[in-house]
Design an enzyme around this catalytic site. Structure first.
Site, PDB file in Angstrom:
ATOM      1  N   TYR A 130       0.597  12.055   2.988  1.00  0.00           N
ATOM      2  CA  TYR A 130       0.934  10.682   3.359  1.00  0.00           C
ATOM      3  C   TYR A 130       1.991  10.547   4.453  1.00  0.00           C
ATOM      4  O   TYR A 130       2.214   9.451   4.964  1.00  0.00           O
ATOM      5  CB  TYR A 130       1.349   9.903   2.110  1.00  0.00           C
ATOM      6  N   PHE A 419       2.380   4.528 -11.070  1.00  0.00           N
ATOM      7  CA  PHE A 419       1.397   3.452 -11.011  1.00  0.00           C
ATOM      8  C   PHE A 419       0.149   3.901 -10.284  1.00  0.00           C
ATOM      9  O   PHE A 419      -0.692   3.157  -9.952  1.00  0.00           O
ATOM     10  CB  PHE A 419       2.007   2.208 -10.342  1.00  0.00           C
TER      11      PHE A 419
END
Length: 419
Positions: A130, A419
């Site tokens: 990322y 999450f």
């Protein structure tokens, strides 16, 4: 909606439809090589924000997925900013290296920008992926594995604290109020929408690994019943050479002050028939480091936590406070979100004052990329450390020291759950 051009060979993302969720999630399970329990899968389906979810299709087959949750993220100074919690990102093995992930990231960050959210955040199954999309590692998490026979936490003096076992589900509302009160106090914590309070207490039997069902102990003020803290944990009893060798797995310890925190850790370290207490996610400056009688017995370990991406540099930098007065021009390079590229004048009179940040043509003091800006944003990573790795360049003498003093924060940032 207008998006920046995608690579010509990329398969195009489109919004997910609610009726497609099962097939879409099947793609994620295949991509990650795992299968969720029915209870866990149902919870993620209930929490999915379909209007923030994307799918890439090859004919009738979903081959790529990405989603986002709408969170508030605590930043230095106590503000809680809208942030896109990037999640459920995966590409089938048959379609990797064909531009699918880049197309998903492109579409998603454009949408976040158009929504007016200045931040996107994620946890990474593979952190190396990322950085090229501008996400910087902003928080770490501390793991401990405590030899309870050789480490102690003293009980608080007096008898103000009462400990009480409670049903984890029935105590949800009170515990969530205490959690919410802590959010502005530590950068990186998440303000959650209704429904998220149930994530920490989901306890499918198939996921217990021989442990008890989830337990919850409350620390209350004996005089008026005020909740001062809570701990959620499970325990597994085992025997070794005729003696107990059980393990306590701590899922969460939240406390509003030192008395409740000490009482809870004392309780966890004194559970019968166990010899090890394990916690996988604590802040790197957790008071437990100083509460325990012998810190060597914590056997601490570090792992990466939250990755932060500044989607709108000016708004993000002016929305947090700074630990020291700052007057710097930052030269930001951002190939993936080019609207951020350029020089930004950041100035603030100090921690009690608001900041300003606007584009400028003035000479730059520091040069860094969007990834490094995300890493330092919550105050847990020093620009000086990144400069030592060659990732931040000082263009004016003394600028690096001023930036390190200003971007730091007294409390380490921390992500309380994934999450």
């Amino acid at each position: 909606m207008t998006h920046l051009p995608q690579e010509q060979n990329a398969l195009a993302p489109r919004p997910l439809r609610a009726a497609e969720w099962d097939r879409w999630y099947d793609t994620l399970e295949t991509a990650f090589g795992s299968v969720e329990s029915p209870e866990r899968r149902a919870q993620w389906q209930a929490l999915t924000e379909v209007d923030r979810s994307l799918a890439v299709w090859d004919g009738e087959v979903p081959v790529g997925a990405a989603g986002a949750f709408s969170f508030g993220l605590a930043v230095p100074g106590g503000a809680v900013l809208p942030a896109a919690g990037v999640t459920m990102v995966g590409v089938l093995p048959t379609h990797r290296r064909r531009g699918v992930l880049t197309a998903l990231m492109r579409h998603q960050l454009d949408e976040v920008h158009e929504r007016g959210e200045s931040l996107a955040v994620l946890t990474a199954s593979e952190p190396a992926i990322y950085g090229r999309y501008g996400y910087g590692l902003a928080t770490w998490k501390l793991g401990v594995r405590i030899d309870r026979a050789r480490a102690r936490v003293a009980r608080p003096a007096g008898d103000r604290i009462r400990l009480r076992l409670a049903d984890p589900t029935e105590s949800l509302a009170a515990c969530e109020r205490l959690y919410a009160a802590q959010v502005p106090l530590r950068p990186g914590m998440l303000a959650r929408r209704p429904g998220w309070e149930r994530v920490p207490v989901l306890d499918p039997p198939a996921e217990r690994g021989g442990q008890t069902a989830l337990q919850c102990v409350l620390a209350e003020d004996r005089a008026d019943g005020t909740l001062l803290g809570y701990a959620r944990y499970s325990a597994g009893v085992d025997w070794e050479h005729g003696g107990p060798a059980g393990e306590v797995r701590v899922r969460e310890v939240t406390a509003a002050g030192p008395e409740g925190r000490a009482a809870l850790w004392n309780y966890l370290l004194e559970l019968d028939l166990t010899d090890t207490v394990v916690a996988a996610n604590l802040p790197v400056d957790d008071p437990l480091l100083h509460l325990v009688s012998d810190p060597r017995r914590l056997r601490p370990s570090l792992s990466d936590g939250l990755f932060v991406r500044l989607v709108e540099v000016g708004d993000a930098l002016r929305s947090r406070h700074y630990a020291a007065p700052v007057d710097l021009v930052l030269e930001v390079e951002d190939a993936f979100c080019p609207w951020n590229t350029g020089r930004w004048h950041l100035h603030s009179a100090g921690p009690e004052h608001p900041a300003a940040c606007e584009p400028t043509d003035a000479p730059a003091d520091l040069a860094l990329s969007a990834r490094e800006l995300g890493a330092v944003y919550l105050g847990g990573c020093s620009p000086a450390a990144l400069a030592g790795a060659g990732l931040v360049r000082e263009l004016r003498p003394g600028a690096l020291a001023r930036a390190a003093a200003a971007f730091g924060w007294p409390v380490a940032p921390w992500l309380p759950h994934g999450f």
